[in-house]
Design a protein around this motif. Sequence first.
Motif: not given
Lengths: 84, 328
Positions: B201, B204, B301
């Motif tokens: 991720p 993110l 996520k």
Amino acid sequence: MNGAGCGSCHSAPGVWPEGEVGPSLDSFAQQTLIAGRLPNRADILADYVRNAPKYVPQSGMPAMPLTEEEARDVAAYLYTLGRR
Amino acid sequence: MWPLISTRSAVGDALGGWPPPVLDPAGPYANPLATLSWVLFGGAGLVFLVVLAALWIALFGTAARKEKLGGTRAIWIGGVAFPVVVLSVLLVWGLSMTGSLTAPIRGDEMRVKVTGEMWWWRIAYLGADGGAVLHDANELHIPVGRPVVLELESADVIHNFWVPRLSGKLDMIPGRTNIMRIQADAPGVFGGQCAEYCGGPHALMGFVVVAHHSEDFARLMTARRANIRPPAPAHPDLARGAQLFGSAGCAACHRVAGTGANGAAGPDLSYVGSRQTLGAGILPNNRGTLMGWIGNSQAIKPGNRMPPYSMLSSDDLRALAVYLEAQR
Ligand SMILES: [Cu+2]
């Protein structure tokens, strides 16, 4: 819907992320009932997406920070999903 | 692809959308970079025009002009002298321009340690002796008009600290402390992003920097250091939320100042209720996104290090969200 973060619980086209806590809204326009209970009418839907606990007190869907106008826009968008 | 491109996430708003606002500096450590970039763009544009002119001569020019263009003199001037002069001037000017970025630390600046974690940011405000006086995560508060020294570290892999409007990029390297300065000239919210691929991720892994007027900043820090909280609005779920935070295991990974919760594997949640974002800069922060994150952060996520909580009921999720909203 992106501004309010609906995607943290729902998936819907054009909305990020694709949360899985609530139902997918991908073909919402085909449903007769909202949350299995309420008639699927524009005015009720616009109120429901702002304040679901008013209709279903125990709902996993909390009140969301949308103005009345934003809620009407969200409802209009939801009615475009999965139209046959 | 990168969700910041296509959606209005909180950090996307703060970043000002895509591309990141690198040419919209908001402080003295970002200004020189923007100026340098503009000069380079302008210079590159000019050189491009000269090359086009030469090409035009080569194709359509008179024989005499073509002769000149292909002569030894033209090559010495255009091929050697010009680049040497231009590049040398640019180098000297560029270094003098960005010199302020590497000027020595005075020692009286405010210091904050920021540690990159997979895939969030641990933040510790440091006292004069270098010890941590306040812990937080994913949101950095600074006073306007003063340089803030950041000690950048990593707990696992290489991350990179980047707030486009306040600074250039600097790697966070395991086992090292890299020093960077940032300063904001006016109050505001500035988006940041990890700029070194750090696994799943990575895209993110965002955060925000919030710049306050000095008095507001001082008030915030004093209150937090003394653990003085704004009174939590009475809510029937508050006590249950606090109890669940322990019994559901949250406290094993998360700290809430002033309570028994002292976990360190996840972000400090002492002030999570006042954060502008959730999930490390990716979601707006409200009851819905809190409940959604706790219920199943893995759908939001994928790969992040917090387990999904599909065993919690909607009442439990709401109680936890109410409790966390009150942590300000
Ligand atoms: Cu990273």
